[in-house]
Scaffold this motif. Structure first.
Motif, PDB file in Angstrom:
ATOM      1  N   PHE A 244       0.581  -1.206  -0.066  1.00  0.00           N
ATOM      2  CA  PHE A 244      -0.216  -0.124   0.063  1.00  0.00           C
ATOM      3  C   PHE A 244       0.756   1.807   0.203  1.00  0.00           C
ATOM      4  O   PHE A 244       0.521   2.350  -0.327  1.00  0.00           O
ATOM      5  CB  PHE A 244      -1.267  -0.192   1.238  1.00  0.00           C
ATOM      6  N   THR A 245       1.866   1.288   0.796  1.00  0.00           N
ATOM      7  CA  THR A 245       2.811   2.368   0.374  1.00  0.00           C
ATOM      8  C   THR A 245       3.512   2.364  -1.265  1.00  0.00           C
ATOM      9  O   THR A 245       3.839   3.727  -1.176  1.00  0.00           O
ATOM     10  CB  THR A 245       4.620   2.070   0.963  1.00  0.00           C
ATOM     11  N   SER A 246       3.608   1.310  -1.559  1.00  0.00           N
ATOM     12  CA  SER A 246       4.003   1.818  -3.121  1.00  0.00           C
ATOM     13  C   SER A 246       2.822   2.246  -4.015  1.00  0.00           C
ATOM     14  O   SER A 246       3.260   2.680  -5.310  1.00  0.00           O
ATOM     15  CB  SER A 246       5.079   0.385  -3.798  1.00  0.00           C
ATOM     16  N   VAL A 247       1.355   2.545  -3.987  1.00  0.00           N
ATOM     17  CA  VAL A 247       0.475   2.501  -4.144  1.00  0.00           C
ATOM     18  C   VAL A 247       0.588   4.194  -4.387  1.00  0.00           C
ATOM     19  O   VAL A 247       0.511   4.800  -6.141  1.00  0.00           O
ATOM     20  CB  VAL A 247      -1.517   2.827  -3.783  1.00  0.00           C
ATOM     21  N   VAL A 248       1.035   5.224  -3.738  1.00  0.00           N
ATOM     22  CA  VAL A 248       0.694   6.680  -4.274  1.00  0.00           C
ATOM     23  C   VAL A 248       2.003   6.827  -5.220  1.00  0.00           C
ATOM     24  O   VAL A 248       2.143   7.944  -5.815  1.00  0.00           O
ATOM     25  CB  VAL A 248       1.804   7.337  -2.950  1.00  0.00           C
ATOM     26  N   PHE A 249       2.356   5.573  -5.479  1.00  0.00           N
ATOM     27  CA  PHE A 249       4.016   6.623  -6.317  1.00  0.00           C
ATOM     28  C   PHE A 249       3.535   5.872  -7.707  1.00  0.00           C
ATOM     29  O   PHE A 249       3.802   6.241  -9.001  1.00  0.00           O
ATOM     30  CB  PHE A 249       5.319   5.685  -6.416  1.00  0.00           C
ATOM     31  N   THR A 250       2.624   4.812  -8.201  1.00  0.00           N
ATOM     32  CA  THR A 250       1.837   4.313  -8.922  1.00  0.00           C
ATOM     33  C   THR A 250       1.145   5.742  -9.996  1.00  0.00           C
ATOM     34  O   THR A 250       0.645   5.703 -10.752  1.00  0.00           O
ATOM     35  CB  THR A 250       1.360   3.276  -9.234  1.00  0.00           C
ATOM     36  N   PHE A 251       0.374   6.479  -8.494  1.00  0.00           N
ATOM     37  CA  PHE A 251      -0.038   7.447  -9.459  1.00  0.00           C
ATOM     38  C   PHE A 251       0.638   8.879  -9.413  1.00  0.00           C
ATOM     39  O   PHE A 251      -0.076   9.756 -10.575  1.00  0.00           O
ATOM     40  CB  PHE A 251      -1.255   7.900  -7.850  1.00  0.00           C
ATOM     41  N   ARG A 252       1.534   8.705  -8.468  1.00  0.00           N
ATOM     42  CA  ARG A 252       2.761  10.177  -8.967  1.00  0.00           C
ATOM     43  C   ARG A 252       2.756  10.327 -10.356  1.00  0.00           C
ATOM     44  O   ARG A 252       3.018  11.286 -11.185  1.00  0.00           O
ATOM     45  CB  ARG A 252       3.790  10.207  -7.986  1.00  0.00           C
ATOM     46  N   ASP A 253       3.417   9.306 -11.163  1.00  0.00           N
ATOM     47  CA  ASP A 253       3.212   8.932 -12.515  1.00  0.00           C
ATOM     48  C   ASP A 253       3.111   8.622 -13.672  1.00  0.00           C
ATOM     49  O   ASP A 253       3.537   8.631 -14.261  1.00  0.00           O
ATOM     50  CB  ASP A 253       4.920   7.492 -12.243  1.00  0.00           C
ATOM     51  N   CYS A 254       1.142   8.540 -13.581  1.00  0.00           N
ATOM     52  CA  CYS A 254       0.179   8.906 -13.760  1.00  0.00           C
ATOM     53  C   CYS A 254      -0.471  10.010 -14.354  1.00  0.00           C
ATOM     54  O   CYS A 254      -1.054   9.628 -15.566  1.00  0.00           O
ATOM     55  CB  CYS A 254      -0.776   7.381 -13.713  1.00  0.00           C
ATOM     56  N   PHE A 255       0.168  10.558 -13.232  1.00  0.00           N
ATOM     57  CA  PHE A 255      -0.300  11.754 -13.791  1.00  0.00           C
ATOM     58  C   PHE A 255       0.417  13.463 -13.504  1.00  0.00           C
ATOM     59  O   PHE A 255       1.164  13.024 -12.461  1.00  0.00           O
ATOM     60  CB  PHE A 255      -2.044  12.083 -12.532  1.00  0.00           C
ATOM     61  N   GLU A 256      -0.365  14.223 -14.242  1.00  0.00           N
ATOM     62  CA  GLU A 256       0.756  15.211 -13.842  1.00  0.00           C
ATOM     63  C   GLU A 256       0.387  15.978 -12.564  1.00  0.00           C
ATOM     64  O   GLU A 256      -0.845  15.916 -11.698  1.00  0.00           O
ATOM     65  CB  GLU A 256      -0.059  16.509 -14.508  1.00  0.00           C
TER      66      GLU A 256
END
Length: 284
Positions: A244-256
């Motif tokens: 769950f800690t890694s989820v924010v990095f998927t969000f960060r790289d997918c959206f401006e």
């Protein structure tokens, strides 16, 4: 808001960033994850509506872990107040997060309802904790069909809600649009998410192997039993917290990012870690 298309290898980077961010603040992130799970477990005890309330809390719990991971990646200590981040960012955002929760609960219970058509609700009762799992149940063909149907239907549901809490919180996107943009981002970055999933599968398998070896050594030393069980539960919780800690990095790289470089100089709770193309908001 602009969608980014990332190469497949980025999926492994997400796994590494999640593990690295977790070990920056392992006690804080593990405790926050445990508290979110405990809160949802307590919610299930409410008569009649408990399971639905617990399901409705999941998007807010996911957002809390995303914000906590963002803080940890920026070198800060996530406080317990982060668990309430979805409920203290204004009336409009609160309404949208509650709407997301209701939509998730309705969709998930709908999947359970469809599975009940195949096995009379046995799988739903086991999954929601209303009945114990036995060997006879697991070997029942109807139960297995209901399980596979639920897994098949849950995949698109998870893609719909993967980025939705972050889109509502950081970008102010309405809930229905957030669901649409979330699944589009996941589909357009299918390669990265496939590598991401395989990467975490490898982490969980490796973790399970390590726990098995430790349990075997404890058995040889005559210390098996409750100690081994505690290690298994603790390891499972820790790996789930890392995921769950890694989820924010998927969000960060997918959206401006929804903020300016000047804002990044003083990051706060409402900002995710910066996109690789922007000035860093903190050490990653």
């Amino acid at each position: 808001m602009k969608l980014h298309i990332v190469p497949a290898r980025t999926g492994m980077a997400w796994v590494k960033l999640g593990v690295r961010a977790f070990w920056r603040q392992p006690m804080a992130l593990a405790a926050l994850f445990f508290m979110t799970m405990a809160a949802m477990s307590l919610a299930t005890m409410i008569p009649l509506v408990g399971p639905a309330i617990a399901l409705a809390l999941l998007p807010s719990a996911t957002l809390a872990m995303m914000v906590a991971a963002a803080q940890a990646s920026q070198g800060r200590f996530p406080m317990p107040a982060v668990l309430l981040v979805a409920f203290r960012t204004g009336r409009e955002r609160l309404r949208d997060m509650l709407t997301l929760g209701v939509l998730y609960a309705v969709a998930f219970l709908g999947i359970m309802g469809l599975s009940a058509l195949l096995d009379g609700g046995q799988f739903a009762q086991v999954y929601l904790g209303g009945a114990p799992m036995t060997r006879e149940i697991a070997e029942n063909p109807d139960f297995q069909r209901a399980m596979w149907l639920s897994m098949l239907l849950y995949l698109p549901l998870s893609l719909l809600f993967w980025h939705a809490p972050g889109l509502v919180h950081w970008h102010g996107v309405p809930p229905v649009k957030a669901l649409f943009f979330s699944i589009v981002a996941c589909v357009r970055n299918f390669g990265a998410f496939l590598v991401y999933g395989l990467g975490w599968l490898g982490v969980f398998l490796l973790g399970g192997l390590v726990v098995s070896i430790v349990s075997a050594l404890l058995a040889v030393a005559g210390l098996a039993g409750s100690m081994a069980g505690g290690i298994m539960v603790g390891a499972a919780m820790m790996m789930a917290a890392m995921f769950f800690t890694s989820v924010v990095f998927t969000f960060r790289d997918c959206f401006e990012p929804p903020y300016t470089p000047q804002q990044e100089e003083a990051p706060h709770d409402n900002q995710p870690p910066s996109h690789p193309g922007a000035p860093p908001a903190g050490p990653l």
